[in-house]
Design a protein around this motif. Structure first.
Motif, PDB file in Angstrom:
ATOM      1  N   LEU A 185       0.823  -1.203   0.000  1.00  0.00           N
ATOM      2  CA  LEU A 185       0.000   0.000   0.000  1.00  0.00           C
ATOM      3  C   LEU A 185       0.862   1.260   0.000  1.00  0.00           C
ATOM      4  O   LEU A 185       0.533   2.252  -0.673  1.00  0.00           O
ATOM      5  N   ILE A 186       1.969   1.240   0.749  1.00  0.00           N
ATOM      6  CA  ILE A 186       2.848   2.400   0.764  1.00  0.00           C
ATOM      7  C   ILE A 186       3.470   2.615  -0.607  1.00  0.00           C
ATOM      8  O   ILE A 186       3.585   3.749  -1.096  1.00  0.00           O
ATOM      9  N   ASP A 187       3.864   1.531  -1.264  1.00  0.00           N
ATOM     10  CA  ASP A 187       4.423   1.656  -2.610  1.00  0.00           C
ATOM     11  C   ASP A 187       3.395   2.238  -3.576  1.00  0.00           C
ATOM     12  O   ASP A 187       3.719   3.074  -4.429  1.00  0.00           O
ATOM     13  N   GLU A 188       2.139   1.816  -3.442  1.00  0.00           N
ATOM     14  CA  GLU A 188       1.088   2.338  -4.319  1.00  0.00           C
ATOM     15  C   GLU A 188       0.803   3.797  -4.009  1.00  0.00           C
ATOM     16  O   GLU A 188       0.575   4.611  -4.911  1.00  0.00           O
ATOM     17  N   LEU A 189       0.844   4.161  -2.729  1.00  0.00           N
ATOM     18  CA  LEU A 189       0.652   5.559  -2.356  1.00  0.00           C
ATOM     19  C   LEU A 189       1.758   6.435  -2.946  1.00  0.00           C
ATOM     20  O   LEU A 189       1.501   7.521  -3.469  1.00  0.00           O
ATOM     21  N   ARG A 238       3.458   5.862  -5.590  1.00  0.00           N
ATOM     22  CA  ARG A 238       3.256   5.962  -7.035  1.00  0.00           C
ATOM     23  C   ARG A 238       2.264   7.069  -7.367  1.00  0.00           C
ATOM     24  O   ARG A 238       2.434   7.804  -8.345  1.00  0.00           O
ATOM     25  N   ARG A 239       1.246   7.210  -6.536  1.00  0.00           N
ATOM     26  CA  ARG A 239       0.222   8.233  -6.774  1.00  0.00           C
ATOM     27  C   ARG A 239       0.629   9.601  -6.219  1.00  0.00           C
ATOM     28  O   ARG A 239       0.175  10.634  -6.719  1.00  0.00           O
ATOM     29  N   VAL A 240       1.432   9.594  -5.140  1.00  0.00           N
ATOM     30  CA  VAL A 240       1.869  10.827  -4.476  1.00  0.00           C
ATOM     31  C   VAL A 240       3.396  10.772  -4.379  1.00  0.00           C
ATOM     32  O   VAL A 240       3.951  10.365  -3.361  1.00  0.00           O
ATOM     33  N   PRO A 241       4.107  11.159  -5.435  1.00  0.00           N
ATOM     34  CA  PRO A 241       5.552  10.908  -5.520  1.00  0.00           C
ATOM     35  C   PRO A 241       6.393  11.552  -4.421  1.00  0.00           C
ATOM     36  O   PRO A 241       7.507  11.113  -4.166  1.00  0.00           O
ATOM     37  N   TRP A 242       5.892  12.606  -3.783  1.00  0.00           N
ATOM     38  CA  TRP A 242       6.669  13.300  -2.758  1.00  0.00           C
ATOM     39  C   TRP A 242       6.510  12.706  -1.367  1.00  0.00           C
ATOM     40  O   TRP A 242       7.168  13.152  -0.413  1.00  0.00           O
ATOM     41  N   LEU A 243       5.693  11.683  -1.204  1.00  0.00           N
ATOM     42  CA  LEU A 243       5.288  11.234   0.127  1.00  0.00           C
ATOM     43  C   LEU A 243       6.463  10.728   0.974  1.00  0.00           C
ATOM     44  O   LEU A 243       6.450  10.868   2.197  1.00  0.00           O
ATOM     45  N   LEU A 244       7.476  10.132   0.367  1.00  0.00           N
ATOM     46  CA  LEU A 244       8.594   9.572   1.127  1.00  0.00           C
ATOM     47  C   LEU A 244       9.831  10.478   1.129  1.00  0.00           C
ATOM     48  O   LEU A 244      10.854  10.111   1.718  1.00  0.00           O
ATOM     49  N   ARG A 245       9.741  11.632   0.512  1.00  0.00           N
ATOM     50  CA  ARG A 245      10.939  12.470   0.353  1.00  0.00           C
ATOM     51  C   ARG A 245      11.504  12.941   1.691  1.00  0.00           C
ATOM     52  O   ARG A 245      12.708  13.153   1.818  1.00  0.00           O
ATOM     53  N   GLU A 246      10.636  13.159   2.673  1.00  0.00           N
ATOM     54  CA  GLU A 246      11.104  13.634   3.974  1.00  0.00           C
ATOM     55  C   GLU A 246      10.871  12.597   5.061  1.00  0.00           C
ATOM     56  O   GLU A 246      10.620  12.937   6.212  1.00  0.00           O
ATOM     57  N   GLN A 247      11.019  11.323   4.719  1.00  0.00           N
ATOM     58  CA  GLN A 247      10.747  10.293   5.708  1.00  0.00           C
ATOM     59  C   GLN A 247      11.719  10.335   6.880  1.00  0.00           C
ATOM     60  O   GLN A 247      11.446   9.762   7.937  1.00  0.00           O
ATOM     61  N   ILE A 248      12.830  11.060   6.750  1.00  0.00           N
ATOM     62  CA  ILE A 248      13.743  11.211   7.868  1.00  0.00           C
ATOM     63  C   ILE A 248      13.062  11.884   9.065  1.00  0.00           C
ATOM     64  O   ILE A 248      13.469  11.713  10.218  1.00  0.00           O
ATOM     65  N   ARG A 249      11.990  12.654   8.802  1.00  0.00           N
ATOM     66  CA  ARG A 249      11.244  13.289   9.893  1.00  0.00           C
ATOM     67  C   ARG A 249      10.643  12.253  10.835  1.00  0.00           C
ATOM     68  O   ARG A 249      10.381  12.548  12.007  1.00  0.00           O
ATOM     69  N   GLN A 250      10.423  11.039  10.348  1.00  0.00           N
ATOM     70  CA  GLN A 250       9.842  10.012  11.196  1.00  0.00           C
ATOM     71  C   GLN A 250      10.772   9.642  12.356  1.00  0.00           C
ATOM     72  O   GLN A 250      10.323   9.163  13.392  1.00  0.00           O
ATOM     73  N   GLU A 263      -2.733  22.076  -0.961  1.00  0.00           N
ATOM     74  CA  GLU A 263      -2.947  21.340  -2.203  1.00  0.00           C
ATOM     75  C   GLU A 263      -2.354  19.932  -2.100  1.00  0.00           C
ATOM     76  O   GLU A 263      -2.957  18.954  -2.557  1.00  0.00           O
ATOM     77  N   GLN A 264      -1.168  19.828  -1.502  1.00  0.00           N
ATOM     78  CA  GLN A 264      -0.542  18.520  -1.346  1.00  0.00           C
ATOM     79  C   GLN A 264      -1.325  17.646  -0.377  1.00  0.00           C
ATOM     80  O   GLN A 264      -1.423  16.428  -0.550  1.00  0.00           O
ATOM     81  N   ALA A 304      -5.720  10.324  -2.632  1.00  0.00           N
ATOM     82  CA  ALA A 304      -5.129   9.010  -2.926  1.00  0.00           C
ATOM     83  C   ALA A 304      -5.520   7.992  -1.861  1.00  0.00           C
ATOM     84  O   ALA A 304      -5.821   6.830  -2.172  1.00  0.00           O
ATOM     85  N   LEU A 305      -5.524   8.410  -0.606  1.00  0.00           N
ATOM     86  CA  LEU A 305      -5.934   7.504   0.470  1.00  0.00           C
ATOM     87  C   LEU A 305      -7.392   7.087   0.308  1.00  0.00           C
ATOM     88  O   LEU A 305      -7.748   5.935   0.545  1.00  0.00           O
ATOM     89  N   GLU A 306      -8.226   8.027  -0.093  1.00  0.00           N
ATOM     90  CA  GLU A 306      -9.648   7.711  -0.304  1.00  0.00           C
ATOM     91  C   GLU A 306      -9.810   6.698  -1.426  1.00  0.00           C
ATOM     92  O   GLU A 306     -10.599   5.739  -1.306  1.00  0.00           O
ATOM     93  N   LEU A 307      -9.078   6.866  -2.506  1.00  0.00           N
ATOM     94  CA  LEU A 307      -9.172   5.922  -3.626  1.00  0.00           C
ATOM     95  C   LEU A 307      -8.698   4.530  -3.228  1.00  0.00           C
ATOM     96  O   LEU A 307      -9.300   3.522  -3.599  1.00  0.00           O
ATOM     97  N   LEU A 308      -7.607   4.477  -2.452  1.00  0.00           N
ATOM     98  CA  LEU A 308      -7.020   3.183  -2.102  1.00  0.00           C
ATOM     99  C   LEU A 308      -7.730   2.498  -0.938  1.00  0.00           C
ATOM    100  O   LEU A 308      -7.820   1.272  -0.899  1.00  0.00           O
TER     101      LEU A 308
END
Length: 212
Positions: free
Chosen positions: A123-127, A129-141, A182-183, A190-194
């Motif tokens: 599901l994260i991989d599919e997210l 794909r639909r939202v390309p910026w979602l993992l760019r700042e994963q260091i914040r986690q 907007e983001q 995307a979450l609603e669709l998936l």
């Protein structure tokens, strides 16, 4: 699914005990008293029972260490049905780290002193794909206390039976920048669709850890 090792131990020895026995005692006030009743076999969502009448699809908890809000958490966790009720848990948590993006997810399993908590990698991989910026700042986690409290709590509650999670932190960019809004709409769409159909059917638990 093949796990990807991630973080989740930053607070060990700093925000909570770093040894399993003291950690269990630290968490105990927030967990259901006594063992959870055993059940023969695995219940489907439609067969699960809950004091709510229907399995909840969302919970909201304060962004606080579990013992500090134990009086709220224990009744909530005691009332939840068996973990097999849900296919996935989406964790939406307050993020205090600065960032350019409103949300940051990770595609790595969450590590806790009690054992790992699986991420729902397909599901994260599919997210992503639909939202390309979602993992760019994963260091914040790595500095997201609310994610760490939640994954630790879920692991203590359900152990290996816990459904896979999608951990997402939410920062102030969503409110302070026009692009952030907007983001946010892009991700929520995307979450609603998936997950919309599964959420409506009670197969997704949305766990929100927020400033209340």
């Amino acid at each position: 699914q093949q796990g990807r090792t991630g973080g989740g131990l930053r607070g060990a020895g700093l925000l909570y005990p770093a040894e399993p026995a003291p950690l269990a005692a630290w968490l105990a006030p927030a967990l259901p008293a006594g063992p959870r009743p055993s059940q023969a076999g695995v219940l489907a969502a439609s067969e699960s029972t809950s004091s709510y009448g229907e399995p909840p699809i969302a919970v909201i908890v304060p962004h606080q260490p579990p013992p500090q809000v134990a009086s709220l958490l224990r009744p909530l966790l005691s009332a939840l049905p068996e973990p097999e009720t849900w296919k996935v848990i989406v964790i939406l948590a307050t993020d205090h780290a600065p960032g350019l993006l409103p949300f940051a997810a990770t595609d790595k399993d969450q590590q806790t002193l009690l054992g790992p908590l699986r991420c729902h990698l397909p599901l994260i991989d599919e997210l992503e794909r639909r939202v390309p910026w979602l993992l760019r700042e994963q260091i914040r986690q790595r500095s997201a206390d609310a994610i760490e409290w939640t994954t630790l709590l879920l692991r203590a509650l359900w152990g290996d039976r816990c459904p896979p999670v999608i951990p997402i932190v939410c920062g102030q960019t969503m409110l302070t920048r026009h692009e952030g809004r907007e983001q946010a709409d892009e991700l929520l769409g995307a979450l609603e669709l998936l997950l919309g159909e599964d959420t409506a059917a009670g197969r997704v638990l949305w766990w929100t850890a927020a400033e209340l």
